[in-house]
Design a protein around this motif. Structure first.
Motif: not given
Length: 378
Positions: A154-157, A117-122, A71-80, A148-149
């Protein structure tokens, strides 16, 4: 105000990019005293431990503590991601909100929406940049969001593979040293013919495991918060049991592989010390002695029954005490920080190895665990 917004936005973007580079890309320990990622984990882990201790029943606490790592890893990535979005939104706002919205809206919230919307390339098209500089910012942010995505994917595996490699050797200790692993069981179960050679091979494998563990946890410190599959197993308990075993062999176990024990002890202690440096856990001696004199005599008699003879005398006691002082203060502090129980030197007779566990065996253990307030297997 415009200049302050631009400086703040650029600083926020650079800070997040540098933190992400050090955490995901850089394969070595960072020695800088202040790190945003370290501050995040230290400020979130302690409240999580307090919350679990106060609100969760003892039997379920280990499970809830195991949730923190993922959970902390997901939260950290969300903060970034949120930091990068806010940084670009501040720059857009400082440049005068040079955007065109279908509903005519403008201001920081519109810039924040465009940035997201730009960061997530929507590419929704309901808010578009109006000036050349705004176009450049949108292109830069979209490329940064895509990169970033890609890094996260690549980081999680890689993180999961490193965790799996760590846990394989810990699981193999179950039949060789008990659950949890102890020095007494590790030596006692190698009291058969040719057992000394098997013990030497086991210590050799754990010398390599300690080196791989060190390299993996220097690159991915968050792995230390990932807990093992069983409540009575952990990376710290396994490492401590190996250090205990090596200390006994080096202090004076007759006919044992002293040289290999020295090599494994050095590597395992190196891993413990570097983990203490990463998590800023200063060494501290425990008030309770893990191996008082009466327990040492009990251990000596237990090993003698399986053909393993410990030397006696002041020289043996002094050397064992000196070796223990080299690592026990570190593992005690790490255990307190991560809320991990250290293994005893002598296994409890009531404990059953995990591999022996089945419905019948587990039912008997559950009755015992209910009295103790915990379930040690799952």
């Amino acid at each position: 105000m415009t200049i302050i917004a631009i400086i703040t936005g650029i600083a926020l973007i650079l800070l997040v990019l540098w933190e992400g580079f050090e955490t995901i890309v850089l394969p070595r320990r960072v020695t800088r005293r202040f790190r945003l990622t370290r501050f995040f984990y230290r400020s979130s882990w302690r409240p999580w431990v307090r919350m679990v201790t106060l609100l969760i029943p003892p039997r379920r606490q280990e499970t809830w503590l195991s949730y923190f790592g993922p959970l902390s890893l997901l939260l950290l990535l969300s903060f970034w991601a949120f930091g990068l979005i806010c940084g670009f939104a501040l720059i857009h706002w400082a440049l005068g909100s040079a955007v065109v919205a279908r509903d005519g809206a403008s201001g920081f919230l519109t810039d924040l929406y465009l940035s997201g919307t730009t960061f997530f390339t929507l590419g929704l098209g309901d808010v578009i940049p109006r000036t050349s500089l705004a176009h450049i910012l949108v292109v830069v942010e979209s490329g940064m969001g895509f990169a970033f995505l890609a890094l996260v994917i690549g980081y999680l595996p890689a993180l999961n593979q490193s965790f799996a490699r760590r846990e394989v050797s810990i699981s193999l200790l179950d039949a060789r040293a008990g659950s949890p692993p102890t020095a007494s069981e590790m030596l006692r179960r190698h009291g058969y013919e040719h057992g000394k050679e098997a013990l030497r091979q086991l210590l050799h494998e754990w010398e390599r495991w300690s080196a791989e563990f060190l390299e993996g946890h220097l690159s991915y410190p968050v792995l230390a918060y990932f807990r093992s599959q069983h409540d009575n197993q952990s990376w710290l308990a396994a490492l401590t049991a190996i250090l205990d075993t090596c200390a006994l062999v080096m202090a004076g176990l007759e006919g044992a592989c002293e040289r290999q024990a020295e090599l494994t002890f050095a590597m395992a202690r190196h891993a413990v010390i570097d983990l203490s440096l990463i998590f800023r856990t200063a060494p501290r001696e425990s008030i309770t002695d893990r191996l008082p004199p009466e327990r040492l005599e009990e251990l000596r008699l237990l090993l003698a029954g399986s053909g393993q003879n410990l030397r006696q005398g002041e020289a043996f006691d002094r050397k064992l005490r000196e070796l223990r002082l080299l690592y026990e203060p570190y593992v005690h502090e790490l255990a307190g920080h991560f809320q991990i129980a250290l293994p005893p030197w002598i296994a409890d007779e009531a404990w059953v190895d995990n591999w022996r566990g089945g419905f019948r065996e587990r039912s008997a253990k559950e009755r015992t665990s209910a009295r103790k307030g915990r379930d040690e297997h799952f």
